[in-house]
Design a protein around this motif. Structure first.
Motif, PDB file in Angstrom:
ATOM      1  N   LYS A   1      32.088 -13.237  36.600  1.00 16.72           N
ATOM      2  CA  LYS A   1      32.266 -11.851  36.947  1.00 16.72           C
ATOM      3  C   LYS A   1      33.679 -11.725  37.252  1.00 16.72           C
ATOM      4  N   ILE A   2      34.048 -10.638  36.997  1.00 14.96           N
ATOM      5  CA  ILE A   2      35.593  -9.887  37.190  1.00 14.96           C
ATOM      6  C   ILE A   2      35.324  -8.932  38.136  1.00 14.96           C
ATOM      7  N   SER A   3      35.996  -8.996  39.239  1.00 15.21           N
ATOM      8  CA  SER A   3      35.875  -7.932  40.276  1.00 15.21           C
ATOM      9  C   SER A   3      36.824  -6.715  39.719  1.00 15.21           C
ATOM     10  N   LEU A   4      36.334  -5.494  40.400  1.00 18.17           N
ATOM     11  CA  LEU A   4      37.046  -4.374  39.792  1.00 18.17           C
ATOM     12  C   LEU A   4      38.845  -4.536  40.272  1.00 18.17           C
ATOM     13  N   LYS A   5      38.631  -5.334  41.467  1.00 17.50           N
ATOM     14  CA  LYS A   5      40.261  -5.559  42.047  1.00 17.50           C
ATOM     15  C   LYS A   5      41.054  -6.261  41.102  1.00 17.50           C
ATOM     16  N   ASP A   6      40.296  -7.366  40.784  1.00 11.96           N
ATOM     17  CA  ASP A   6      41.097  -8.394  40.017  1.00 11.96           C
ATOM     18  C   ASP A   6      41.464  -7.535  38.559  1.00 11.96           C
ATOM     19  N   MET A   7      40.393  -6.841  37.957  1.00 16.19           N
ATOM     20  CA  MET A   7      40.744  -6.306  36.685  1.00 16.19           C
ATOM     21  C   MET A   7      41.814  -5.161  36.781  1.00 16.19           C
ATOM     22  N   ALA A   8      41.721  -4.202  37.833  1.00 13.55           N
ATOM     23  CA  ALA A   8      42.824  -3.241  38.055  1.00 13.55           C
ATOM     24  C   ALA A   8      44.170  -4.015  38.270  1.00 13.55           C
ATOM     25  N   LEU A   9      43.989  -5.258  38.907  1.00 14.62           N
ATOM     26  CA  LEU A   9      45.444  -5.701  39.278  1.00 14.62           C
ATOM     27  C   LEU A   9      46.037  -6.254  37.766  1.00 14.62           C
ATOM     28  N   SER A  10      44.905  -7.066  36.993  1.00 13.83           N
ATOM     29  CA  SER A  10      45.725  -7.304  35.481  1.00 13.83           C
ATOM     30  C   SER A  10      45.994  -6.276  34.891  1.00 13.83           C
ATOM     31  N   LEU A  11      45.595  -5.103  35.095  1.00 15.33           N
ATOM     32  CA  LEU A  11      45.998  -3.792  34.287  1.00 15.33           C
ATOM     33  C   LEU A  11      47.250  -3.235  34.944  1.00 15.33           C
ATOM     34  N   GLY A  12      47.493  -3.433  36.209  1.00 13.77           N
ATOM     35  CA  GLY A  12      48.502  -2.839  36.647  1.00 13.77           C
ATOM     36  C   GLY A  12      48.244  -1.568  37.153  1.00 13.77           C
ATOM     37  N   ILE A  13      47.117  -1.333  37.578  1.00 10.99           N
ATOM     38  CA  ILE A  13      46.641   0.076  38.224  1.00 10.99           C
ATOM     39  C   ILE A  13      45.887  -0.292  39.538  1.00 10.99           C
ATOM     40  N   SER A  14      45.537   0.589  40.130  1.00 14.50           N
ATOM     41  CA  SER A  14      44.916   0.532  41.546  1.00 14.50           C
ATOM     42  C   SER A  14      43.756   0.416  41.158  1.00 14.50           C
ATOM     43  N   MET A  15      42.823  -0.061  42.169  1.00 11.40           N
ATOM     44  CA  MET A  15      41.499  -0.529  42.258  1.00 11.40           C
ATOM     45  C   MET A  15      40.779   0.922  41.960  1.00 11.40           C
ATOM     46  N   ARG A  16      40.998   1.701  42.861  1.00 22.38           N
ATOM     47  CA  ARG A  16      40.443   3.020  42.910  1.00 22.38           C
ATOM     48  C   ARG A  16      40.429   3.905  41.357  1.00 22.38           C
ATOM     49  N   THR A  17      41.529   3.720  40.755  1.00 22.91           N
ATOM     50  CA  THR A  17      41.788   4.337  39.611  1.00 22.91           C
ATOM     51  C   THR A  17      40.809   3.643  38.573  1.00 22.91           C
ATOM     52  N   TYR A  18      40.753   2.362  38.405  1.00 19.99           N
ATOM     53  CA  TYR A  18      40.077   1.483  37.721  1.00 19.99           C
ATOM     54  C   TYR A  18      38.348   1.852  37.856  1.00 19.99           C
ATOM     55  N   GLN A  19      38.243   2.121  39.229  1.00 22.08           N
ATOM     56  CA  GLN A  19      36.690   2.190  39.614  1.00 22.08           C
ATOM     57  C   GLN A  19      36.335   3.669  39.142  1.00 22.08           C
ATOM     58  N   ASP A  20      37.398   4.628  39.286  1.00 21.94           N
ATOM     59  CA  ASP A  20      37.289   5.944  38.693  1.00 21.94           C
ATOM     60  C   ASP A  20      36.729   6.122  37.448  1.00 21.94           C
ATOM     61  N   TRP A  21      37.705   5.317  36.681  1.00 26.72           N
ATOM     62  CA  TRP A  21      37.368   5.278  35.054  1.00 26.72           C
ATOM     63  C   TRP A  21      35.954   4.505  34.776  1.00 26.72           C
ATOM     64  N   LYS A  22      35.746   3.638  35.426  1.00 28.61           N
ATOM     65  CA  LYS A  22      34.311   2.888  34.937  1.00 28.61           C
ATOM     66  C   LYS A  22      33.030   3.836  35.553  1.00 28.61           C
ATOM     67  N   LEU A  23      33.169   4.482  36.751  1.00 28.42           N
ATOM     68  CA  LEU A  23      32.068   5.499  36.925  1.00 28.42           C
ATOM     69  C   LEU A  23      32.147   6.791  36.347  1.00 28.42           C
ATOM     70  N   GLY A  24      33.362   6.815  35.671  1.00 27.24           N
ATOM     71  CA  GLY A  24      33.235   8.401  34.858  1.00 27.24           C
ATOM     72  C   GLY A  24      33.891   9.482  35.641  1.00 27.24           C
ATOM     73  N   ARG A  25      34.424   9.187  36.918  1.00 23.48           N
ATOM     74  CA  ARG A  25      35.024  10.293  37.512  1.00 23.48           C
ATOM     75  C   ARG A  25      36.345  10.903  37.242  1.00 23.48           C
ATOM     76  N   ALA A  26      37.088   9.836  36.419  1.00 31.11           N
ATOM     77  CA  ALA A  26      38.271  10.224  36.086  1.00 31.11           C
ATOM     78  C   ALA A  26      38.250   9.966  34.407  1.00 31.11           C
ATOM     79  N   LYS A  27      38.782  10.659  33.620  1.00 28.40           N
ATOM     80  CA  LYS A  27      38.573  10.287  32.016  1.00 28.40           C
ATOM     81  C   LYS A  27      40.197  10.417  31.405  1.00 28.40           C
ATOM     82  N   PRO A  28      40.630   9.058  31.553  1.00 36.26           N
ATOM     83  CA  PRO A  28      42.078   8.921  30.986  1.00 36.26           C
ATOM     84  C   PRO A  28      41.960   9.245  29.550  1.00 36.26           C
ATOM     85  N   GLN A  29      42.909  10.461  29.168  1.00 36.20           N
ATOM     86  CA  GLN A  29      42.892  10.693  27.668  1.00 36.20           C
ATOM     87  C   GLN A  29      43.328   9.847  26.932  1.00 36.20           C
TER      88      GLN A  29
END
Length: 79
Positions: free
Chosen positions: A22-50
């Motif tokens: 398993k890869i945590s949301l925190k670790d994935m966000a860190l590897s992408l250079g974004i906040s965990m909250r941003t990545y979580q919002d993308w995964k949950l569909g609360r934000a839709k990066p165009q």
């Protein structure tokens, strides 16, 4: 298909590539250079990066070999 479906597919694929570890949301966000909250919002569909949606659709139009070549070129740009 929703953008969060795409993020979940890619996240799961990366975990599979990592022998199912398993890869945590925190670790994935860190590897992408974004906040965990941003990545979580993308995964949950609360934000839709165009931009991400557009990139995924462009990759989806390529043949498998071209996807690999394009991603390798992108990875070299980050070095």
């Amino acid at each position: 298909m929703q953008i969060n479906d795409l993020f979940n597919i890619l996240h799961n694929s990366l975990e599979s590539q990592n022998n199912g570890k398993k890869i945590s949301l925190k670790d994935m966000a860190l590897s992408l250079g974004i906040s965990m909250r941003t990545y979580q919002d993308w995964k949950l569909g609360r934000a839709k990066p165009q931009a991400a949606s557009t990139v995924i659709r462009m990759l989806g139009r390529l043949e498998d070999d071209e996807i690999i070549r394009a991603v390798r070129k992108i990875n070299r740009l980050e070095d």
